[in-house]
Structures are given as structure tokens and as C-alpha cells.
Design a protein around this motif. Structure first.
Motif, PDB file in Angstrom:
ATOM      1  N   UNK A  68       0.829  -1.360  -0.213  1.00  0.00           N
ATOM      2  CA  UNK A  68      -0.004   0.089  -0.082  1.00  0.00           C
ATOM      3  C   UNK A  68       0.787   1.189  -0.057  1.00  0.00           C
ATOM      4  N   UNK A  69       1.156   1.845  -1.077  1.00  0.00           N
ATOM      5  CA  UNK A  69       1.781   3.016  -1.271  1.00  0.00           C
ATOM      6  C   UNK A  69       3.372   2.577  -1.085  1.00  0.00           C
ATOM      7  N   UNK A  70       4.133   3.628  -1.013  1.00  0.00           N
ATOM      8  CA  UNK A  70       5.883   3.408  -1.204  1.00  0.00           C
ATOM      9  C   UNK A  70       6.125   3.075  -0.027  1.00  0.00           C
ATOM     10  N   UNK A  71       5.735   3.566   1.379  1.00  0.00           N
ATOM     11  CA  UNK A  71       6.051   3.276   2.548  1.00  0.00           C
ATOM     12  C   UNK A  71       5.089   2.326   3.444  1.00  0.00           C
ATOM     13  N   UNK A  72       4.102   2.021   2.782  1.00  0.00           N
ATOM     14  CA  UNK A  72       2.881   1.084   3.518  1.00  0.00           C
ATOM     15  C   UNK A  72       2.994  -0.314   3.669  1.00  0.00           C
ATOM     16  N   UNK A  73       2.126  -0.875   4.413  1.00  0.00           N
ATOM     17  CA  UNK A  73       2.573  -2.258   4.537  1.00  0.00           C
ATOM     18  C   UNK A  73       1.961  -3.165   3.522  1.00  0.00           C
ATOM     19  N   UNK A  74       2.225  -4.500   3.458  1.00  0.00           N
ATOM     20  CA  UNK A  74       1.605  -5.438   2.665  1.00  0.00           C
ATOM     21  C   UNK A  74       0.040  -5.660   3.059  1.00  0.00           C
ATOM     22  N   UNK A  75      -0.798  -5.755   2.032  1.00  0.00           N
ATOM     23  CA  UNK A  75      -2.058  -6.012   2.261  1.00  0.00           C
ATOM     24  C   UNK A  75      -2.630  -7.108   1.117  1.00  0.00           C
ATOM     25  N   UNK A  76      -3.724  -7.658   1.251  1.00  0.00           N
ATOM     26  CA  UNK A  76      -4.242  -8.632   0.520  1.00  0.00           C
ATOM     27  C   UNK A  76      -4.262  -8.017  -0.939  1.00  0.00           C
ATOM     28  N   UNK A  77      -4.030  -8.578  -1.891  1.00  0.00           N
ATOM     29  CA  UNK A  77      -3.781  -8.238  -3.235  1.00  0.00           C
ATOM     30  C   UNK A  77      -5.090  -7.895  -3.903  1.00  0.00           C
ATOM     31  N   UNK A  93      -1.750  -1.437  -8.337  1.00  0.00           N
ATOM     32  CA  UNK A  93      -3.264  -1.505  -8.609  1.00  0.00           C
ATOM     33  C   UNK A  93      -3.722  -2.793  -7.636  1.00  0.00           C
ATOM     34  N   UNK A  94      -4.832  -2.462  -6.920  1.00  0.00           N
ATOM     35  CA  UNK A  94      -5.428  -3.502  -5.934  1.00  0.00           C
ATOM     36  C   UNK A  94      -7.035  -3.032  -6.400  1.00  0.00           C
ATOM     37  N   UNK A  95      -7.620  -4.187  -6.964  1.00  0.00           N
ATOM     38  CA  UNK A  95      -8.790  -4.269  -6.965  1.00  0.00           C
ATOM     39  C   UNK A  95      -9.710  -4.347  -5.757  1.00  0.00           C
ATOM     40  N   UNK A  96     -10.866  -3.527  -5.855  1.00  0.00           N
ATOM     41  CA  UNK A  96     -11.787  -3.508  -4.469  1.00  0.00           C
ATOM     42  C   UNK A  96     -13.092  -4.015  -4.857  1.00  0.00           C
ATOM     43  N   UNK A  97     -13.309  -5.344  -4.867  1.00  0.00           N
ATOM     44  CA  UNK A  97     -14.604  -5.942  -5.188  1.00  0.00           C
ATOM     45  C   UNK A  97     -15.621  -5.962  -4.090  1.00  0.00           C
TER      46      UNK A  97
END
Length: 329
Positions: free
Chosen positions: A6-15, A274-278
Motif C-alpha cells: 500500500x503505497x511507497x512506505x505502507x504495509x503489505x495488504x491482500x492483493x 493496482x489493488x482491485x476492490x470488489x
């Protein structure tokens, strides 16, 4: 579960991210039991990036998520939004509010309803034309300093406004509609996010369910489903868009995947940021959509999809004329 940053310095989140709006409003009747079971299953499968907003319900969606979060708040990367204000006398009327004092009152309401001491990601839902974005983001930055918010986001913003906001405080995510039938972000903001190190969260990646291929008639919607009044689902627009979806369905069938999986895989292949948000409120659709993470598309397959569903092919505007006024022009 595959992840993305999530962003340059953010955490890993579900894809993939899970949009919770439809569990409470806009897409027909509610079934809180099934919605909570869907949220349970999402966590079981590692889908930990959840998205809500104070306007959904209004407020009911945040309260629903509070029930699901009890005892496991630390397992979820939780996002909410502020800034769209509904008329107290007519819920269909919308306004926007980006004033600093409103930002600080809105967060308190969301935290209370969600039963949490902080949000992982807080979006400005729509830009307020009467308030410079620097002022709004400045107030949001104060929330970060106070420990009430970890990361900041903007929704439906143009590239120029994003750049101004990013100078005020790092923006970790931009959320905008993006799918085979909504290609507006490709004009500039998608590239701007990549240049600035900002994640792009693509909402309505299945064209409000239309790209799933399951919708064949306006009568497939319940009486209170807002899609009955959306321009893309009206008359000739519906038939023209249905022909496009049928062509995508044929490609999905040839590949041995569902149309939803193909549409999500197309987005995932666009870029790593890109992280799709369904959105879904049913377990069976959740399971189907997650399998998109295992679908690989070759350059030839991506080209074939774009050939049958080119960027300019969709018929009808995204929203009604009144709601379109809230979007970047």
C-alpha cells in the motif's frame, strides 16, 4: 493470499480488497447473517483489506463491521471514508464537506461505530470544491499525529489535486472506479500514482456486477437497487453494454475461468500498484473472485480483451448527472 504494497512506505495488504458497502445499502436487501459469514470467510482466506465509509447505511455498514471485528481487529487492514454528506430530509441528495473541523468530527463518529481506536486508512471520499485540498489533508495529517489514523487516502481525485495533497502529507492510496467499462484513470491519475508511489485501489472492478455476466435484464435487480436508475443500465445502453460483456464472457469461457475472474485478472495485470476492490455480501461470490489471483493473462490475451472491450466502448455515464458533479471533470 497474495499481497501488494500500500503505497511507497505502507504495509503489505491482500492483493484484492473487500468492499463492504453492498452489505448495508444500495444493492438490494440486507442479510446481516450472510454478510458476517462472508467477512469471516474473507479473513479465513487472508482477504484482510476491508473498505467501508460513514455514508454507507448511513453508518450501518461501519456498525456491521464492528461486529465482525470483535476480538480480531489486528487481523484486518481497515479503511473508511468521510466527506460525502447526505441530506437529512432526502437521503438521495448528496453534498460534500472537506472542512478541517468536519474531518475531526467525522473520524470520531467512525471510530465509535467501528469499535476501534484507529483506522489503518482514512480517505477523503469526494473533494470539496470550496475547501483547498491542502486544508483538508492538513486536518487528516493531524489525525495521523494523534494516532487515530495510520495512512491517508483520497477518492475520485485528479492527478493535479493528488500532487498538491501529496506535498501536504504523503498519500498512500487513491481510490477510484476502474474496470473494463470505466477506464478514466488511464488518462492520468493511474500513472501519477505510480510515479508518486501511491497505491491505486480500483473500486467497482466488476462494473457493479455487470461484468460477471449474471445480469441479463433490469428485472434482475430488486426494487430498491440503485442500478435500476444508473444510466449504464437503462434501455439501449443496457443492450449495448450487454453485447460487450457477452464478448468478454466468450473469452473467459475459452480460458476456463469465470467472467468475474477474467475482469479482476485484467486489472491485476495492469500494474503492481493496482489493488482491485470488489464488493460482495455473499460467500459464493467471494470464493469465486479470490480465484482471480491464480489467473495469469498473456500479452495476447490482454490484447484480445481490449479488442472486444475497448476503452471508449461503454454506453452511458457512470452516475446520474447530479452525482457526476462530485467527480473530477
Amino acid at each position: 493470499m497474495k499481497t501488494r504494497q500500500l503505497g511507497q512506505n505502507g504495509p503489505q495488504v491482500s492483493a484484492l480488497a473487500l468492499g463492504c458497502m453492498g452489505m448495508s445499502e444500495f444493492y438490494g436487501s440486507r442479510d446481516d447473517g450472510e454478510s458476517l459469514a462472508t467477512l469471516d470467510l474473507a479473513l479465513e482466506k487472508g482477504l484482510n483489506f476491508w473498505d467501508t465509509a460513514d455514508i454507507y447505511g448511513p453508518h450501518n455498514n461501519e456498525k456491521l463491521l464492528a461486529t465482525a471485528l470483535k476480538g480480531r481487529r489486528d487481523q484486518v487492514f481497515l479503511a473508511s471514508k468521510f466527506g460525502i454528506v447526505r441530506d437529512a430530509n432526502d437521503a438521495k441528495k448528496r453534498g460534500v464537506n472537506g472542512r478541517p473541523e468536519y474531518v475531526k468530527s467525522a473520524i470520531e463518529g467512525s471510530l465509535k461505530r467501528l469499535g476501534t481506536e484507529h483506522l489503518d486508512l482514512y480517505y477523503q471520499h469526494r473533494m470539496d470544491p470550496d475547501v483547498p485540498v491542502e486544508e483538508t489533508v492538513g486536518a487528516m495529517a493531524d489525525l495521523v499525529k494523534e494516532g487515530k489514523v495510520r495512512f491517508l487516502g483520497l477518492s475520485e481525485v485528479d492527478a493535479q489535486t493528488l500532487a498538491r495533497a501529496h506535498k501536504e502529507h504523503p498519500i498512500s492510496a487513491v481510490q477510484s472506479e476502474y474496470s473494463l467499462w470505466t477506464r478514466d484513470p488511464e488518462k492520468s491519475v493511474l500513472a501519477s500514482c505510480q510515479q508518486l508511489g501511491v497505491a491505486f485501489v480500483a473500486y467497482s472492478p466488476l462494473g457493479r456486477g455487470f461484468l460477471s455476466g449474471a445480469i441479463r435484464s433490469i428485472d434482475d435487480f430488486e426494487a430498491d437497487d440503485f442500478r435500476r436508475f444508473n444510466p449504464r443500465f437503462q434501455g439501449e445502453n443496457f443492450q449495448r453494454n450487454l453485447a460487450l460483456v457477452d464478448a468478454v464472457n466468450d473469452l473467459a469461457k475459452d480460458k476456463g475461468v469465470t467472467p468475474s475472474q477474467l475482469a479482476l485478472a485484467w486489472l491485476l495485470a495492469k500494474a503492481e500498484h493496482v489493488i482491485p476492490l470488489f464488493g460482495t455480501k455473499k460467500r459464493r461470490y467471494l470464493l469465486d473472485n479470490i480465484q482471480a489471483l491464480d489467473v495469469s493473462l498473456s500479452p495476447q490475451e490482454l490484447a484480445a480483451i481490449d479488442e472486444v472491450f475497448p476503452a471508449s466502448a461503454v454506453a452511458g455515464s457512470r452516475y446520474s448527472a447530479e452525482v457526476m458533479k462530485l467527480l473530477p471533470q
